[in-house]
Structures are given as C-alpha cells and as structure tokens.
Design a protein around this motif. Sequence first.
Motif, PDB file in Angstrom:
ATOM      1  N   MET A  52      29.733  -9.449  -4.152  1.00 34.23           N
ATOM      2  CA  MET A  52      28.650 -10.439  -4.155  1.00 34.23           C
ATOM      3  C   MET A  52      27.314  -9.721  -4.261  1.00 34.23           C
ATOM      4  O   MET A  52      27.168  -8.598  -3.785  1.00 34.23           O
ATOM      5  N   ILE A  53      26.341 -10.414  -4.856  1.00 37.10           N
ATOM      6  CA  ILE A  53      24.982  -9.876  -4.943  1.00 37.10           C
ATOM      7  C   ILE A  53      24.008 -11.039  -4.944  1.00 37.10           C
ATOM      8  O   ILE A  53      24.271 -12.081  -5.553  1.00 37.10           O
ATOM      9  N   ALA A  54      22.891 -10.877  -4.229  1.00 33.00           N
ATOM     10  CA  ALA A  54      21.879 -11.927  -4.163  1.00 33.00           C
ATOM     11  C   ALA A  54      20.533 -11.298  -3.829  1.00 33.00           C
ATOM     12  O   ALA A  54      20.479 -10.242  -3.187  1.00 33.00           O
ATOM     13  N   PRO A  55      19.447 -11.933  -4.247  1.00 32.84           N
ATOM     14  CA  PRO A  55      18.122 -11.443  -3.827  1.00 32.84           C
ATOM     15  C   PRO A  55      18.025 -11.506  -2.303  1.00 32.84           C
ATOM     16  O   PRO A  55      18.519 -12.451  -1.671  1.00 32.84           O
ATOM     17  N   SER A  56      17.411 -10.504  -1.706  1.00 32.30           N
ATOM     18  CA  SER A  56      17.268 -10.463  -0.252  1.00 32.30           C
ATOM     19  C   SER A  56      16.189 -11.424   0.217  1.00 32.30           C
ATOM     20  O   SER A  56      15.216 -11.696  -0.498  1.00 32.30           O
ATOM     21  N   ARG A  57      16.355 -11.948   1.450  1.00 32.99           N
ATOM     22  CA  ARG A  57      15.329 -12.795   2.069  1.00 32.99           C
ATOM     23  C   ARG A  57      14.061 -11.981   2.283  1.00 32.99           C
ATOM     24  O   ARG A  57      14.112 -10.755   2.415  1.00 32.99           O
ATOM     25  N   GLN A  58      12.920 -12.648   2.345  1.00 35.85           N
ATOM     26  CA  GLN A  58      11.637 -11.952   2.464  1.00 35.85           C
ATOM     27  C   GLN A  58      11.564 -11.073   3.705  1.00 35.85           C
ATOM     28  O   GLN A  58      11.090  -9.943   3.639  1.00 35.85           O
ATOM     29  N   GLU A  59      12.057 -11.548   4.849  1.00 38.28           N
ATOM     30  CA  GLU A  59      11.982 -10.720   6.060  1.00 38.28           C
ATOM     31  C   GLU A  59      12.884  -9.484   5.944  1.00 38.28           C
ATOM     32  O   GLU A  59      12.572  -8.430   6.494  1.00 38.28           O
ATOM     33  N   VAL A  60      13.981  -9.580   5.184  1.00 38.03           N
ATOM     34  CA  VAL A  60      14.828  -8.419   4.920  1.00 38.03           C
ATOM     35  C   VAL A  60      14.090  -7.449   4.000  1.00 38.03           C
ATOM     36  O   VAL A  60      14.109  -6.232   4.225  1.00 38.03           O
ATOM     37  N   CYS A  61      13.424  -7.971   2.977  1.00 35.03           N
ATOM     38  CA  CYS A  61      12.626  -7.127   2.078  1.00 35.03           C
ATOM     39  C   CYS A  61      11.554  -6.383   2.858  1.00 35.03           C
ATOM     40  O   CYS A  61      11.339  -5.182   2.643  1.00 35.03           O
ATOM     41  N   ASP A  62      10.888  -7.076   3.774  1.00 35.93           N
ATOM     42  CA  ASP A  62       9.846  -6.441   4.584  1.00 35.93           C
ATOM     43  C   ASP A  62      10.429  -5.330   5.464  1.00 35.93           C
ATOM     44  O   ASP A  62       9.854  -4.241   5.569  1.00 35.93           O
ATOM     45  N   SER A  63      11.573  -5.596   6.096  1.00 36.75           N
ATOM     46  CA  SER A  63      12.227  -4.585   6.928  1.00 36.75           C
ATOM     47  C   SER A  63      12.690  -3.398   6.084  1.00 36.75           C
ATOM     48  O   SER A  63      12.605  -2.245   6.516  1.00 36.75           O
ATOM     49  N   TYR A  64      13.170  -3.671   4.871  1.00 33.16           N
ATOM     50  CA  TYR A  64      13.606  -2.616   3.963  1.00 33.16           C
ATOM     51  C   TYR A  64      12.423  -1.709   3.596  1.00 33.16           C
ATOM     52  O   TYR A  64      12.543  -0.483   3.644  1.00 33.16           O
ATOM     53  N   ILE A  65      11.290  -2.311   3.265  1.00 31.22           N
ATOM     54  CA  ILE A  65      10.088  -1.526   2.925  1.00 31.22           C
ATOM     55  C   ILE A  65       9.669  -0.668   4.106  1.00 31.22           C
ATOM     56  O   ILE A  65       9.380   0.515   3.955  1.00 31.22           O
ATOM     57  N   GLU A  66       9.673  -1.238   5.291  1.00 31.68           N
ATOM     58  CA  GLU A  66       9.280  -0.478   6.480  1.00 31.68           C
ATOM     59  C   GLU A  66      10.257   0.671   6.747  1.00 31.68           C
ATOM     60  O   GLU A  66       9.851   1.790   7.066  1.00 31.68           O
ATOM     61  N   ALA A  67      11.558   0.420   6.595  1.00 30.65           N
ATOM     62  CA  ALA A  67      12.567   1.449   6.863  1.00 30.65           C
ATOM     63  C   ALA A  67      12.535   2.576   5.842  1.00 30.65           C
ATOM     64  O   ALA A  67      12.807   3.725   6.181  1.00 30.65           O
ATOM     65  N   THR A  68      12.209   2.264   4.592  1.00 29.83           N
ATOM     66  CA  THR A  68      12.262   3.294   3.549  1.00 29.83           C
ATOM     67  C   THR A  68      10.931   3.990   3.293  1.00 29.83           C
ATOM     68  O   THR A  68      10.914   5.080   2.739  1.00 29.83           O
ATOM     69  N   THR A  69       9.825   3.362   3.690  1.00 27.53           N
ATOM     70  CA  THR A  69       8.517   3.968   3.425  1.00 27.53           C
ATOM     71  C   THR A  69       7.694   4.224   4.687  1.00 27.53           C
ATOM     72  O   THR A  69       6.740   4.989   4.652  1.00 27.53           O
ATOM     73  N   GLY A  70       8.029   3.537   5.779  1.00 26.90           N
ATOM     74  CA  GLY A  70       7.230   3.635   6.996  1.00 26.90           C
ATOM     75  C   GLY A  70       6.039   2.702   6.996  1.00 26.90           C
ATOM     76  O   GLY A  70       5.299   2.626   7.966  1.00 26.90           O
ATOM     77  N   ILE A  71       5.853   1.967   5.909  1.00 30.62           N
ATOM     78  CA  ILE A  71       4.733   1.029   5.794  1.00 30.62           C
ATOM     79  C   ILE A  71       5.200  -0.350   6.246  1.00 30.62           C
ATOM     80  O   ILE A  71       6.197  -0.866   5.750  1.00 30.62           O
ATOM     81  N   LYS A  72       4.469  -0.937   7.178  1.00 33.82           N
ATOM     82  CA  LYS A  72       4.809  -2.272   7.657  1.00 33.82           C
ATOM     83  C   LYS A  72       4.057  -3.291   6.805  1.00 33.82           C
ATOM     84  O   LYS A  72       2.823  -3.331   6.831  1.00 33.82           O
ATOM     85  N   PRO A  73       4.790  -4.118   6.029  1.00 41.29           N
ATOM     86  CA  PRO A  73       4.114  -5.112   5.186  1.00 41.29           C
ATOM     87  C   PRO A  73       3.325  -6.114   6.028  1.00 41.29           C
ATOM     88  O   PRO A  73       3.728  -6.481   7.128  1.00 41.29           O
ATOM     89  N   VAL A  74       2.202  -6.529   5.500  1.00 40.18           N
ATOM     90  CA  VAL A  74       1.346  -7.520   6.155  1.00 40.18           C
ATOM     91  C   VAL A  74       1.768  -8.900   5.666  1.00 40.18           C
ATOM     92  O   VAL A  74       1.931  -9.128   4.480  1.00 40.18           O
ATOM     93  N   THR A  75       1.958  -9.799   6.599  1.00 40.75           N
ATOM     94  CA  THR A  75       2.286 -11.172   6.222  1.00 40.75           C
ATOM     95  C   THR A  75       1.033 -12.023   6.340  1.00 40.75           C
ATOM     96  O   THR A  75       0.214 -11.831   7.239  1.00 40.75           O
ATOM     97  N   ASN A  76       0.888 -12.939   5.424  1.00 39.87           N
ATOM     98  CA  ASN A  76      -0.250 -13.849   5.447  1.00 39.87           C
ATOM     99  C   ASN A  76       0.055 -15.003   6.389  1.00 39.87           C
ATOM    100  O   ASN A  76       0.920 -15.821   6.119  1.00 39.87           O
ATOM    101  N   LYS A  77      -0.648 -15.030   7.508  1.00 35.24           N
ATOM    102  CA  LYS A  77      -0.483 -16.105   8.478  1.00 35.24           C
ATOM    103  C   LYS A  77      -1.857 -16.621   8.853  1.00 35.24           C
ATOM    104  O   LYS A  77      -2.811 -15.856   8.973  1.00 35.24           O
ATOM    105  N   ILE A  78      -1.943 -17.911   9.049  1.00 39.00           N
ATOM    106  CA  ILE A  78      -3.190 -18.517   9.504  1.00 39.00           C
ATOM    107  C   ILE A  78      -3.193 -18.468  11.026  1.00 39.00           C
ATOM    108  O   ILE A  78      -2.250 -18.918  11.673  1.00 39.00           O
TER     109      ILE A  78
END
Length: 99
Positions: free
Chosen positions: A70-96
């Motif tokens: 199986m293969i599917a696009p990852s959920r946004q929070e998984v993408c954010d965790s993946y970026i943090e785990a592989t680069t050390g950069i914590k993505p910023v989320t747009n929240k009001i």
Amino acid sequence: MKITLDQTYTIKISNGDEIVARITHEDDDEYHISRPLVVVPSPQGIQMIFGLFTADPEKPVVLNKSAVSMIAPSRQEVCDSYIEATTGIKPVTNKILMG
C-alpha cells in the motif's frame, strides 16, 4: 495512483512495516526514496526511527515496487514530524491565536 515526486508518502511493505519517506524518483520497477523512517508503536504513541542505521542518509534508497502493498500521501502532522526527524527543523503551523 499518480506519485508526485519530492512529496512525503506512507508506504506499507509486504512484511508489514510502515515507512515514511519522500519519493524522489520512480520507474516501472522501483521507487527511489530519501531518508526512510520506519513507524513503530511505543508507550508514548507512534514514533518514527531510521530504517537503515548504517546507510548514508544523503544517498537515495531503492525500494522495489514488488515489496509495496500500500502507498498513500502522508497526513500533514506526519509530514511535519518527518521533516523534524530528518532535518531537525520544526515546521511552523499557521494558527490563529485567540485571547
């Protein structure tokens, strides 16, 4: 499904492991993925660990399509965790902020 290159995907392989990785290249038989992380359950919830501890993380990994169930696009929070785990950069989320 049409694969969009350089996007983060969740890939279930035939042995049951779930991998999160970016697909950088695709041909008829293989996916070339970068920085694959394996999803593992833990008492704190789902975590991602490196799938290949001794491989050069800067080099692509080849995954045979025949091993993919199986293969599917990852959920946004998984993408954010993946970026943090592989680069050390914590993505910023747009929240009001509400007072």
